[in-house]
Design a protein around this motif. Structure first.
Motif, PDB file in Angstrom:
ATOM      1  N   TYR A 103      -1.123  -0.443   2.111  1.00 42.25           N
ATOM      2  CA  TYR A 103      -0.605  -0.681   0.773  1.00 42.25           C
ATOM      3  C   TYR A 103       0.691   0.098   0.581  1.00 42.25           C
TER       4      TYR A 103
ATOM      5  N   SER B 278       0.831  -6.886   4.937  1.00 51.97           N
ATOM      6  CA  SER B 278       0.257  -7.436   6.166  1.00 51.97           C
ATOM      7  C   SER B 278       1.406  -7.731   7.121  1.00 51.97           C
TER       8      SER B 278
ATOM      9  N   HIS C 212      -1.910 -10.024  -2.199  1.00 51.81           N
ATOM     10  CA  HIS C 212      -0.948  -9.827  -1.130  1.00 51.81           C
ATOM     11  C   HIS C 212      -0.261 -11.162  -0.848  1.00 51.81           C
TER      12      HIS C 212
ATOM     13  N   LYS D 169      -6.612  -1.431   5.718  1.00 50.27           N
ATOM     14  CA  LYS D 169      -5.601  -2.197   4.981  1.00 50.27           C
ATOM     15  C   LYS D 169      -4.464  -1.267   4.562  1.00 50.27           C
TER      16      LYS D 169
ATOM     17  N   TYR E  93      -7.128   7.507   1.562  1.00 53.12           N
ATOM     18  CA  TYR E  93      -5.985   6.809   2.152  1.00 53.12           C
ATOM     19  C   TYR E  93      -5.155   7.809   2.951  1.00 53.12           C
TER      20      TYR E  93
ATOM     21  N   TYR F  83       0.858  -2.941  -3.947  1.00 51.45           N
ATOM     22  CA  TYR F  83       0.564  -4.223  -3.308  1.00 51.45           C
ATOM     23  C   TYR F  83       0.250  -4.016  -1.831  1.00 51.45           C
ATOM     24  N   ALA F  84      -0.528  -4.950  -1.288  1.00 50.59           N
ATOM     25  CA  ALA F  84      -0.946  -4.877   0.107  1.00 50.59           C
ATOM     26  C   ALA F  84       0.157  -5.385   1.017  1.00 50.59           C
TER      27      ALA F  84
ATOM     28  N   GLU G   7      -6.724  -4.958  -4.677  1.00 52.04           N
ATOM     29  CA  GLU G   7      -6.629  -4.917  -3.223  1.00 52.04           C
ATOM     30  C   GLU G   7      -6.359  -6.286  -2.615  1.00 52.04           C
TER      31      GLU G   7
END
Length: 505
Positions: free
Chosen positions: A122, A131, A40, A120, A83, A128-129, A37
């Protein structure tokens, strides 16, 4: 792989910066564990390449997102590590190689998922995260946050001048939006609206770390201008042992009584005064004097017994706390002619509240009782007993209560030793009942509405909204008292600032 197909699909892999600073490519394996997690951060792959955080974000469909339902996996029905797919809106458990979210990303080609607990985002199956600032609005809808300055302005007239807009560009005022009537839960919707418009309780919940319908109702950045209480009502059904269910019409007073006590207990409250926000906002004290009634039959056998008070017996006085006051309505006339049937009985609020003046008496079960308030709370809840049961049917009292919206003086209902200089109250919420005409309660054709004050003051600074399920409309002040009122919430003028200062300390 077909070369044509390979050229048609855009490049989806970019370089990542590891902890040591060396750029590396993602591994070929699509499987990822939840332990990844924290990995990133992306860099540009050349001058004209897309940023790593922009991958697949064009597939996010905000119109399909609905976070009102219970957050459980649509396959396993588990509520652990769930999720939400930002493409179709479905919920799936996990994001590892053997998870349902991982399988959904491969089978349906949906790649962007959000953790419903941490917010968060993904990309699966790569794992992968992401942002990206463009996703902040989704995270805010899922878990809104409020500042003290923003919360302080919710009860002012300035809040009415700042409309919000949903995805369809429809304007709405946060806090005054409809609650979906899923089946027969309108009696609970009006209670939720009423309590969330009590400023101390509303501010406490909005500034707390708990997410729920209280924050969603006041969210100024909703994707749709309505809220479904499905998740909250399911939890209510579990916590109440099935007493309150969304498919069964019920009594809002019973739900209000249970909800206040349950919230008080869950917030760590005890029997002590001001031990929770519920007690500090709604709890008052009433003094009850009881005296035994002696039945003294007459000497004659043909005459009925005469009830008389034994003056030699002392009065028994007790003081007990209350969260709302119950008020009796005068019974409607039993026999009516053709003209009287068209006349709706009415009673003034002070006539109904005379039960607590300490003078009037009520005889019940061989006892004579008098009631007098020792202390009134900052926010007073009044329940008008409109429904009564007998051996055959549940009856409804159609009597209308006449009341002003402002400046109701409750001094006559306080004991002389505890009288305050100015116990004047203003109305902030009014719950009304509508059904077919008559004195028999018809639960199948029952409609519950709530009327809420918006802003504060007079004239344009104050408005009233009437909410019935998803229907929200502004209502004229002169029309408010015409309904069959069941629950009212009154705000004490003198204690408004005291409660706010005590809560902030």
């Amino acid at each position: 792989m077909d070369p044509t197909t390979e050229h048609e699909r855009p490049t989806k892999r970019v370089k990542r910066i590891e902890a040591g600073g060396t750029p590396t490519s993602p591994p070929a394996s699509h499987g990822r564990d939840d332990s990844d997690e924290e990995e990133h951060g992306f860099v540009n792959n050349g001058a004209g390449a897309a940023h790593g955080s922009d991958l697949y974000l064009d597939t996010v469909n905000r119109a399909t997102l609905d976070f009102d339902f219970e957050k459980v996996c649509s396959v396993s029905l588990s509520n652990i590590n769930v999720y939400g797919c930002l493409v179709c809106g479905k919920y799936f458990q996990g994001r590892g190689r053997n998870s349902y979210a991982y399988a959904h990303s491969i089978h349906d080609d949906h790649h962007v998922f959000i953790n419903l607990e941490t917010t968060k985002v993904y990309v699966l199956p790569d794992g992968y995260a992401v942002s990206d600032p463009s996703l902040e609005d989704i995270a805010f809808v899922l878990s809104p946050s409020f500042s003290r300055s923003g919360v302080a302005s919710l009860s002012t007239a300035a809040h009415l001048t700042k409309p919000s807009y949903d995805l369809s560009s429809k304007s709405y005022t946060s806090g005054y939006i409809g609650l979906n009537n899923i089946k027969r839960n309108d009696h609970m919707n009006v209670v939720i609206h009423s309590l969330l418009h009590v400023p101390p309780l509303r501010d406490f919940l909005l500034l707390s770390r708990f997410d729920g319908k209280h924050k969603e109702l006041w969210n100024p950045r909703l994707f749709k201008s309505q809220v479904s209480p499905h998740e909250f009502l399911q939890e209510v059904g579990r916590a109440s042992g099935g007493k309150f269910r969304l498919e069964t019409q019920g009594d809002p007073v019973e739900f209000l009584r249970w909800l206040l006590n349950d919230l008080h207990r869950d917030l760590g409250g005890s029997k002590k005064k001001n031990s929770s926000i519920i007690f500090s906002t709604f709890q008052g004290q009433v003094r009850t004097e009881t005296q035994q009634v002696v039945v003294r039959p007459d000497a004659s056998e043909n005459e009925k017994p005469v009830f008389d008070i034994d003056r030699g017996r002392p009065n028994k006085a007790t003081t007990s706390p209350f969260l709302f006051l119950s008020v009796d309505l005068p019974p409607p006339p039993l026999f009516q002619d053709a003209v009287e049937k068209n006349i709706i009985p009415q009673v003034g609020i002070h006539t109904a509240l005379a039960k607590y003046d300490g003078v009037q008496t009520q005889e019940s079960r061989g006892q004579l009782r008098r009631f007098n308030c020792q202390q009134l709370p900052p926010y007073l809840i009044i329940h008008y007993k409109r429904f009564t049961k007998n051996n055959f049917v549940e009856e409804k009292n159609p009597t209308i209560v006449n009341f002003p919206l402002k400046g109701v003086d409750f001094r006559d209902y306080l004991s002389s030793a505890e009288q305050r200089p100015s116990p004047v109250y203003d109305l902030i919420a009014n719950v009304v009942h509508e059904s077919v005409a008559g004195t028999t309660r018809d639960k199948e054709n029952t409609v519950w509405k709530v009327q809420l004050r918006a802003g504060n003051g007079n004239g344009e600074n104050e408005k009233w909204f009437q909410i019935q399920d998803l229907i929200v409309e502004e209502i004229r002040k002169e029309m408010i008292f015409l309904g069959e009122t069941v629950i009212q919430i009154w705000e004490c003028r003198k204690n408004v600032m005291e409660v706010e200062e005590g809560r902030s300390d």
